[in-house]
Enzyme design. Structure first.
Site, short mmCIF file in Angstrom:
data_model
loop_
_atom_site.label_atom_id
_atom_site.label_comp_id
_atom_site.label_asym_id
_atom_site.label_seq_id
_atom_site.Cartn_x
_atom_site.Cartn_y
_atom_site.Cartn_z
N SER A 197 -31.62 36.92 76.02
CA SER A 197 -31.18 35.37 75.71
C SER A 197 -32.57 34.58 76.33
CB SER A 197 -29.94 34.85 76.06
OG SER A 197 -29.84 34.93 77.58
N ASN A 198 -32.96 35.06 77.57
CA ASN A 198 -34.14 34.36 78.05
C ASN A 198 -35.37 34.91 77.29
OD1 ASN A 198 -33.97 33.06 80.64
ND2 ASN A 198 -32.61 35.06 81.25
N MET B 277 -33.97 45.74 84.15
CA MET B 277 -32.92 46.08 85.13
C MET B 277 -33.68 47.40 85.89
SD MET B 277 -30.63 44.08 85.42
CE MET B 277 -29.40 44.59 86.50
N LEU C 145 -39.77 48.07 89.78
CA LEU C 145 -41.07 48.66 89.51
C LEU C 145 -41.77 49.05 90.84
CD1 LEU C 145 -41.83 45.54 87.26
CD2 LEU C 145 -41.54 47.87 86.59
N ASN D 75 -40.67 36.98 87.41
CA ASN D 75 -39.48 37.48 87.05
C ASN D 75 -38.60 36.05 87.01
OD1 ASN D 75 -37.12 39.15 87.07
ND2 ASN D 75 -36.87 38.88 88.99
N HIS E 286 -34.56 35.15 88.24
CA HIS E 286 -33.42 35.61 88.96
C HIS E 286 -32.15 34.64 88.92
CE1 HIS E 286 -31.49 38.05 91.97
NE2 HIS E 286 -30.92 37.11 92.73
N GLU F 74 -41.65 43.76 97.18
CA GLU F 74 -40.17 43.78 97.54
C GLU F 74 -39.46 42.88 96.46
OE1 GLU F 74 -38.05 41.11 101.01
OE2 GLU F 74 -40.06 41.00 101.26
N ASP G 200 -37.08 40.98 94.24
CA ASP G 200 -36.47 39.54 94.18
C ASP G 200 -37.05 38.67 95.51
OD1 ASP G 200 -35.12 39.91 92.12
OD2 ASP G 200 -33.41 40.73 93.22
C1 GRF Z 1 -30.33 36.61 83.48
O1 GRF Z 1 -29.37 36.07 84.18
C2 GRF Z 1 -31.52 36.83 84.39
O2 GRF Z 1 -31.73 35.90 85.40
C3 GRF Z 1 -30.99 38.15 85.10
O3 GRF Z 1 -30.31 39.02 83.72
C4 GRF Z 1 -29.92 38.31 82.99
C5 GRF Z 1 -30.59 38.51 81.83
O4 GRF Z 1 -30.10 37.92 80.66
N1 GRF Z 1 -32.58 38.91 85.65
P1 GRF Z 1 -30.62 37.94 79.24
O5 GRF Z 1 -31.01 39.18 78.93
O6 GRF Z 1 -32.07 37.13 79.43
O7 GRF Z 1 -29.84 37.13 78.28
#
Ligand code: GRF
Length: 222
Positions: free
Chosen positions: A19-20, A96, A99, A113, A115, A149, A151
């Site tokens: 979704s992002n 997920m 790296l 990234n 988070h 490191e 996040d």
């Molecule tokens: C998001 O909450 C992002 O912050 C986290 O994983 C989720 C990914 O959601 N790292 P999507 O795949 O973008 O819907």
């Protein structure tokens, strides 16, 4: 710092729903981000984000981590693809995999990234559940430059989201995600405009307008 000349070449790394990724695609197509997504890579063959990219005629590759003997060889294949597409900015969007240092150094200052917590609080996994269990009244979302490191790294922008009394991990995640979809395009836009300057562990937004200053600390968006 990126110096804008032609549209920024962006690659997005995903593992799931994307979704992002969709928010970034939409912002590029609407001209909000002066750039275009040239490549989407997923480490999961069935990630729905791959489908989203294909609908917008974006090149996709699956690099299945299970087919690589170690992290270095997996990362090397990512680097090969990203460089092949002349990527100028790598966006992790629900990717997920951790790296390697080699990867983060290779893309230093052009790897970001998102988070779903207010870093440096709650790095790692299951952050919404952990925020609820910790009893915090506010959580949120963070876009940051990536360093070895996990996040950590200079913070570009954050949004604050309230944690409500009857929240569970899913309801909180959904409220945070709505803010993520606002934040990530904003951060990428600033990068593409060449306005993000890293000074130590801080990020300066150059030529910030008043409304953009407000956006940096956008409060309480339920
Ligand atoms: C998001 O909450 C992002 O912050 C986290 O994983 C989720 C990914 O959601 N790292 P999507 O795949 O973008 O819907």
């Amino acid at each position: 710092m990126h110096t804008p000349s032609s549209p920024l070449r962006i690659a997005v790394l995903i593992s799931g729903g994307g979704s992002n990724l969709q928010a970034l695609i939409d912002a590029c197509e609407a001209g909000i981000i002066p750039g275009r997504i040239v490549l989407v890579i997923s480490n999961h063959p069935t990630a729905f984000g791959i489908e989203r990219a294909k609908r917008h005629q974006i090149a996709t590759h699956v690099v299945d981590h299970r087919l690589y003997p170690n992290r270095e060889s997996f990362d090397q294949e990512l680097i090969r693809l990203l460089d092949q597409y002349e990527t100028q900015l790598v966006c992790l969007a629900g990717f997920m995999r951790v790296l390697s240092d080699h990867f983060t150094h290779h893309y230093a200052n052009r790897l970001i990234n998102i988070h779903p917590a207010l870093l440096p609080a709650f790095p790692g996994l299951h952050v919404q559940q952990r925020a609820i269990e910790a009893g915090v009244r506010f959580s949120g979302a963070t876009v940051h430059f990536v360093v070895p490191e996990v996040d950590a790294g200079p913070i570009i922008v954050q949004a604050v989201v309230p944690v409500l009394a009857d929240d569970n991990a899913e309801t909180l995640a959904a409220r945070i995600l709505r803010q993520e979809h606002r934040l990530y395009p904003l951060a990428v836009r600033w990068f593409a405009e060449g306005r993000l300057q890293i000074v130590g562990n801080q990020v300066r937004l150059l030529n910030a307008q008043e409304d953009e200053q407000a956006a940096l600390i956008h409060p309480l968006s339920a």
